[in-house]
Design an enzyme around this catalytic site. Structure first.
Site, short mmCIF file in Angstrom:
data_model
loop_
_atom_site.label_atom_id
_atom_site.label_comp_id
_atom_site.label_asym_id
_atom_site.label_seq_id
_atom_site.Cartn_x
_atom_site.Cartn_y
_atom_site.Cartn_z
N HIS A 1 12.58 8.42 8.30
CA HIS A 1 11.53 7.83 7.46
C HIS A 1 10.56 8.85 6.88
O HIS A 1 9.54 8.47 6.30
CB HIS A 1 10.71 6.82 8.25
CG HIS A 1 11.47 5.59 8.65
ND1 HIS A 1 11.50 4.45 7.89
CD2 HIS A 1 12.22 5.34 9.74
CE1 HIS A 1 12.23 3.54 8.50
NE2 HIS A 1 12.68 4.05 9.63
N LYS B 1 -2.73 1.83 1.98
CA LYS B 1 -1.71 2.51 2.78
C LYS B 1 -2.44 3.42 3.75
O LYS B 1 -3.65 3.65 3.59
CB LYS B 1 -0.77 3.33 1.89
CG LYS B 1 -1.50 4.18 0.84
CD LYS B 1 -0.55 4.81 -0.15
CE LYS B 1 -0.12 3.90 -1.28
NZ LYS B 1 1.26 3.44 -1.18
N ARG B 2 -1.76 3.94 4.76
CA ARG B 2 -2.37 4.90 5.66
C ARG B 2 -3.05 6.02 4.87
O ARG B 2 -2.58 6.41 3.81
CB ARG B 2 -1.30 5.52 6.57
CG ARG B 2 -0.77 4.59 7.63
CD ARG B 2 -1.75 4.35 8.72
NE ARG B 2 -2.09 5.59 9.37
CZ ARG B 2 -2.44 5.70 10.64
NH1 ARG B 2 -2.49 4.63 11.40
NH2 ARG B 2 -2.75 6.86 11.16
N LYS C 1 -0.46 11.23 0.36
CA LYS C 1 -0.56 9.99 -0.43
C LYS C 1 -1.66 10.11 -1.49
O LYS C 1 -1.75 9.31 -2.41
CB LYS C 1 -0.84 8.80 0.49
CG LYS C 1 0.30 8.52 1.48
CD LYS C 1 -0.03 7.35 2.39
CE LYS C 1 0.99 7.13 3.49
NZ LYS C 1 2.18 6.37 3.06
N THR D 1 6.49 0.89 0.64
CA THR D 1 6.87 -0.52 0.58
C THR D 1 5.75 -1.36 -0.03
O THR D 1 6.01 -2.45 -0.54
CB THR D 1 7.26 -1.07 1.97
OG1 THR D 1 6.32 -0.59 2.94
CG2 THR D 1 8.65 -0.62 2.36
N LYS E 1 5.78 -4.67 -2.68
CA LYS E 1 5.01 -5.91 -2.52
C LYS E 1 4.12 -6.15 -3.74
O LYS E 1 4.01 -7.28 -4.23
CB LYS E 1 4.14 -5.82 -1.25
CG LYS E 1 4.95 -5.78 0.03
CD LYS E 1 4.14 -5.29 1.23
CE LYS E 1 5.10 -4.85 2.34
NZ LYS E 1 4.46 -4.00 3.35
C1 26V Z 1 3.80 10.32 10.76
C2 26V Z 1 2.90 11.30 11.09
C3 26V Z 1 2.48 11.44 12.46
C4 26V Z 1 1.75 12.72 12.76
C5 26V Z 1 0.81 13.11 11.66
C6 26V Z 1 1.46 13.21 10.34
C7 26V Z 1 2.40 12.11 10.07
C8 26V Z 1 2.81 11.87 8.79
C9 26V Z 1 3.69 10.90 8.49
C10 26V Z 1 4.19 10.12 9.47
C11 26V Z 1 5.14 9.08 9.05
C12 26V Z 1 6.15 8.71 10.06
C13 26V Z 1 7.21 7.87 9.53
C14 26V Z 1 6.77 6.79 8.61
O1 26V Z 1 5.95 5.97 8.93
N1 26V Z 1 7.37 6.77 7.44
C15 26V Z 1 7.16 5.74 6.43
O2 26V Z 1 8.24 4.83 6.54
C16 26V Z 1 8.18 3.80 5.57
C17 26V Z 1 9.31 2.85 5.86
O3 26V Z 1 10.53 3.48 5.65
C18 26V Z 1 8.27 4.38 4.18
O4 26V Z 1 8.16 3.35 3.23
C19 26V Z 1 7.16 5.40 3.95
O5 26V Z 1 7.33 6.03 2.71
C20 26V Z 1 7.18 6.43 5.08
O6 26V Z 1 6.06 7.29 4.98
#
Ligand code: 26V
Length: 752
Positions: free
Chosen positions: A314, A492-493, A498, A599, A603
C-alpha cells in the site's frame, strides 16, 4: 416485517414515540444483532482470511439496515412515531479501529466480500482506545484515548480463546466477532477481533495516550500504532503483530480442521490476504504451527504456506516499509526468529543479490518475506503497481513477474453513496433503477448530461447535502458556512507527501489577493480533515499552520466574508460521510508517485465533486474515465519526480527565492502571524519548506494556484459545472469495491 411499536412495548414498556433517541438506538441495534445472529455463515471449502492491523469500519447501524433491506421500513416507522433515524444514529459511537485509507479499504472490502456471497472474514485486534481522539488546543493537535468501547456495542463474544507463546511468557486471547452482512444476502461473514484476557485499561488515563509500554501482558490491545519513536514502542508493535497473527493462524488451522482438512491440503481450505506488512509474521507462524503442533515436515509446511498467502503493498514510502531488527523478533518469539532465518537462508542460497535478501545486516525486511513466500503481490492502482514493478520492487519483479498484479482499489457504494447521500441516491434510483446498488454501473446517467432538468436536480441534491454538512460543521467547530459558498475539501491523514502545506500556501496567496481587492465571485470554504501521527513533528506543524491561518483569516473582516478555512476536529468515517456528499472540489494533490491509490478521491468523485489533482495513484484512472474537460490536473509527472529523486536534483531553495513564492512562504514567519501562533512550529515549517521541501510542494505551487483559480471561475458557469459533476458520478462505477473484490477472487483467492 419489523414492528418497532411492538418491540418498544416489549423492551421498555413504552410506546415507540416515548423512547428517547438513545433507547431507540439500543433497540434497533439489538434487532439488527438478532437478525444477523440468525443468519448462517457463508460457506465454501476455501475461506479467505483478510488479516489487517486496521479496520476503519465506521458506524454500523445504517449500513446494516441497508444491507438487511429494512432501512426504509425502519426509517418510516420511526418517522411516524416522531423520530428521525439520523438523530437516532448519532447515538452510535464510531469504532476506533483504524487510521486511514488502508483501514477503510479493509472495511469496504469486507462489505463487498459479504455482498458477493464469498466466504471471507477479516482478522484484526480489538484496540480498547483505538488510534486516538484528536482535540485542538491552542491551534495544535492533542491526542486523547478514544473511548469507543461501550457495553451496547456490536461485538459478539465468541467464547473462543487461544494461547499465544512469546519468548519467556505466554498470554491468552479472547475472540470477539462483529457480524458482517452483505447487501441483500442471506448469509453472514465476520470481522474477528482478538483481545487479551489480561488487558488492563487502568494503564491509560483519560487525558493522555501515554501508558506503560513494558506491561506487555496488559497492554497489547490498548492502542493501534502506539508511539514508536523509541525502541520500547517499536518492540511493542512487534508483540502486537505477533499476537494478531498467532491468533489468526490458530483460528485458520482450527477452522480448516473442522471443515475436513488434513492440513497437508490446508491451501485448499484457506487463503490469507496480508494487508500491508503488519501481518507478515503469519507466514512463519503458520509454518511453526504446522511443524511444531501438527507434525508436518518443515519443507512441506513451507510449500503449503507458499500456496496460501498473498500480499498487498500500500505504499512506496521507504519509511513506511517495515523493517525490524532480528533481535526484536527473537525477543518476541525465538522460534519465529529461527524460522525467518531459515527462510532467509534458503532464499540466499537461490539468489545472492542483497537487494532481495530477507535479512540484511541483522535487519528483517518484512515485505521481502511476503514477496518470496507469498504467491501473489499486488499494488492498489495501475500507476502504483507500475512503479513497484519498474522501480521500487524491480529486482523482485525480475525474479517473479508472474506473482505481480494490479488491483485498483474501490469503495463500497452502500456506504459511500446510499448510506451518506440520500438525496443523490434517490435521484439515481428514480433515473436508473436500483441495479447500480450492486453492479456499480452509473453510466446510464451520461444520457442526461445535457438535460437542464437533470442538471438542476444534481444541483439540488448537492444543496441538500451541503445543508447537513453545515449543521455538522457548526456542531464540530462552531462555525457558520455561507449558504452559497463553494466547498473545497482535502480530507486524509496529514502527511507531507499529501501536501496539505501546498493548499495552505494557496490560502495565503488567496488571502493576500483578496486583501489586494480581488473579491471572489462567491465565498470560498476550504475544509481540511485529518489526524497526524503523534510523533510526526512536521505533520503536527502543518496542522498548526492550518489552524492558525483559519483563525487569522476569520479575524480579518476584509477577507473573512469571502474566504474561510476550517479544520474538522477528530476527522473520522462519520465526518467523512457528512463532508463528501457536500463537496464541490476534491483536493488530490499528493506529489506524483507517492500516493499509492487514494480512496477519498473515489468517494468524492462518486458524490459529484470535481477533482483537482496531480497525476498520482488512482487519480490517473479517474482522469482517464472522465476526460480532460471534467477534471483539473497539474504538476510534475511521476516520471519527472522519480528522476529528480534518483538524480538528487531537486533544489527547493531556488524556487523559494522566486518573489511570488517567497512572499507566501515568508508569510508564515512574519512577526504578526507568528505572534498568533507557536513561533517554534511555524519557524520550523517555514525553514523546512524553504530548504528541504522533500515532497516538492514548491515545484508544483505556481501551476496549482493557476489551475485552482481557473476552477473557481469555471464554477460560476453553473450548467457546465453541474455537467462535470454529473459525468464524475456517472463514471465512478469502476471504483466500486465489488469490482475490486471480483478481481481479487478471480485472480488471487479463487473461492468457490
Ligand atoms: C504509513 C506510515 C507510517 C510511519 C510514518 C510514515 C508513514 C507513511 C505512510 C504510511 C502508509 C501505510 C500504508 C497506507 O496506509 N497506505 C494507503 O493505503 C490506501 C489503501 O490502499 C491507499 O489508498 C493510500 O494511497 C495509501 O497511502
Amino acid at each position: 416485517m419489523i414492528d418497532l411499536e411492538k418491540r418498544a412495548h416489549e423492551k421498555y414498556g413504552l410506546p415507540l414515540a416515548a423512547l428517547d433517541d438513545s433507547d431507540a438506538y439500543t433497540m434497533l441495534m439489538e434487532i439488527v444483532r438478532e437478525k444477523a445472529q440468525s443468519l448462517p455463515d457463508t460457506e465454501g471449502k476455501r475461506r479467505l482470511y483478510y488479516i489487517s492491523a486496521e479496520f476503519l469500519i465506521g458506524k454500523l447501524l445504517t449500513n446494516n439496515l441497508i444491507n438487511l433491506g429494512i432501512y426504509n421500513e425502519v426509517k418510516e416507522q420511526l418517522y411516524h412515531a416522531g423520530h428521525d433515524l439520523n438523530k437516532v444514529e448519532e447515538c452510535e459511537v464510531e469504532p476506533s479501529l483504524g487510521n486511514g485509507g488502508l483501514g477503510r479499504l479493509a472495511a469496504c472490502f469486507l462489505d463487498s466480500i459479504a455482498t458477493l456471497g464469498l466466504p471471507g472474514d477479516g482478522v484484526g485486534l480489538n484496540y480498547h482506545f483505538g488510534l486516538f481522539h484528536q482535540k485542538f488546543r491552542d491551534n495544535q493537535q492533542t491526542e486523547l484515548p478514544d473511548e469507543w468501547l461501550h457495553e451496547q456495542g456490536w461485538l459478539v463474544d465468541t467464547g473462543k480463546s487461544y494461547t499465544v507463546p512469546f519468548g519467556g511468557f505466554s498470554v491468552t486471547s479472547k475472540l470477539y466477532d462483529i457480524d458482517v452482512l452483505g447487501y441483500g444476502r442471506k448469509t453472514k461473514n465476520h470481522l474477528h477481533l482478538f483481545d487479551l484476557t489480561s488487558v488492563d485499561e487502568s494503564l491509560v488515563s483519560a487525558d493522555s495516550i501515554d501508558f506503560d509500554k513494558t506491561a506487555l501482558k496488559k497492554n497489547l490491545t490498548l492502542f493501534l500504532y502506539p508511539d514508536d519513536s523509541d525502541d520500547q514502542g517499536r518492540i511493542l508493535r512487534v508483540y502486537q503483530e505477533y499476537f494478531m497473527v498467532s491468533n489468526a493462524a490458530q483460528l485458520i488451522i482450527e477452522e480448516a480442521l473442522e471443515r475436513g482438512s488434513d492440513l497437508h491440503d490446508l491451501d485448499e481450505y484457506a487463503v490469507v490476504q496480508i494487508n500491508d506488512t503488519h501481518p507478515t509474521m503469519v507466514i512463519p507462524e503458520l509454518i511453526r504451527l504446522l511443524v511444531d503442533e501438527h507434525g508436518i515436515d518443515f519443507d512441506e509446511a513451507v510449500s503449503i504456506v507458499r500456496k496460501m498467502v498473498a500480499y498487498t503493498n500500500h505504499t512506496i514510502l521507504a519509511e513506511a516499509l517495515e523493517k525490524w531488527p532480528l533481535s526484536f523478533l527473537r525477543t518476541v518469539s525465538p522460534r519465529i526468529a529461527d524460522i525467518i532465518e531459515k527462510l532467509d537462508y534458503a532464499e540466499k542460497e537461490k539468489d545472492a543479490d542483497p537487494a532481495v535478501a530477507i535479512i540484511q545486516n541483522d535487519i528483517v525486511h518484512m515485505a521481502h518475506i511476503d514477496i518470496h513466500y507469498g504467491f501473489s503481490i499486488n499494488g492498489v492502482a495501475a500507476l502504483h503497481t507500475k512503479i513497484l514493478e519498474e522501480s521500487e520492487l524491480k529486482p523482485f519483479y525480475k525474479l517473479y513477474p508472474e506473482k505481480f498484479s494490479n488491483k485498483t482499489n474501490g469503495i463500497t457504494f452502500r456506504r459511500w453513496i446510499m448510506g451518506c447521500n440520500p438525496a443523490l441516491t434517490s435521484l439515481l434510483d428514480e433515473t436508473l433503477g436500483t441495479e447500480w446498488h450492486t453492479t456499480g454501473d452509473l453510466s446510464g446517467l451520461m444520457e442526461y448530461k445535457d438535460d437542464p432538468e437533470m442538471l438542476e436536480k444534481i444541483g439540488d441534491a448537492k444543496e441538500i447535502a451541503k445543508r447537513s454538512m453545515r449543521a455538522f460543521i457548526k456542531q464540530n467547530r462552531g462555525i457558520d458556512i455561507p449558504r452559497n459558498a463553494i466547498v473545497d475539501v482535502q480530507i486524509k491523514r496529514i502527511h507531507e507527501y499529501k501536501r496539505q502545506q501546498m493548499l495552505a500556501l494557496y490560502l495565503i496567496w488567496k488571502y493576500l489577493d483578496i486583501k489586494n481587492g480581488n473579491i471572489p465571485a462567491r465565498p470560498i470554504t476550504v475544509i481540511f480533515g485529518g489526524k497526524a501521527a503523534p510523533a510526526y513533528v512536521i505533520a503536527q506543524d502543518i496542522i498548526h499552520l492550518i489552524l492558525t491561518l483559519s483563525q487569522w483569516i476569520a479575524a480579518d473582516p476584509d477577507v473573512s466574508p469571502y474566504l474561510q478555512v476550517i479544520m474538522v476536529e477528530n476527522y473520522n468515517v462519520t465526518a467523512a460521510e457528512k463532508l463528501i456528499p457536500a463537496a464541490d472540489i476534491s483536493e488530490q494533490i499528493s506529489l506524483a508517485s507517492k500516493e499509492a491509490s487514494g480512496t477519498s478521491n473515489m468517494k468524492l468523485m462518486l458524490n459529484g465533486a470535481v477533482t483537482l489533482c496531480t497525476m498520482d495513484g488512482a487519480n490517473v484512472e479517474i482522469a482517464d474515465l472522465v476526460g480532460p474537460e471534467n477534471i483539473y490536473t497539474f504538476g510534475a509527472s511521476s516520471e519527472e519526480v522519480v528522476r529528480l529523486y534518483a538524480e538528487n536534483a531537486y533544489r527547493p531553495h531556488g524556487l523559494y527565492l522566486r518573489p511570488g513564492t517567497k512572499l507566501l512562504v515568508d508569510f508564515i514567519t512574519n512577526p504578526k502571524f507568528m505572534a498568533t501562533g507557536n513561533p517554534e512550529r511555524l519557524k520550523r515549517l517555514h525553514d523546512d519548506m524553504a530548504n528541504k521541501d522533500w515532497f516538492m510542494a514548491l515545484l508544483d505551487l505556481e501551476e496549482y494556484i493557476q489551475v485552482k483559480e481557473r476552477m473557481y471561475v469555471d464554477y460560476e458557469d453553473r450548467s457546465s459545472w453541474l455537467k462535470k459533476s454529473l459525468v464524475n458520478t456517472a463514471m465512478a462505477g469502476k471504483f466500486s469495491s465489488d469490482r475490486t473484490i471480483k478481481q481479487y477472487n478471480d485472480e488471487i483467492w479463487h473461492l468457490d
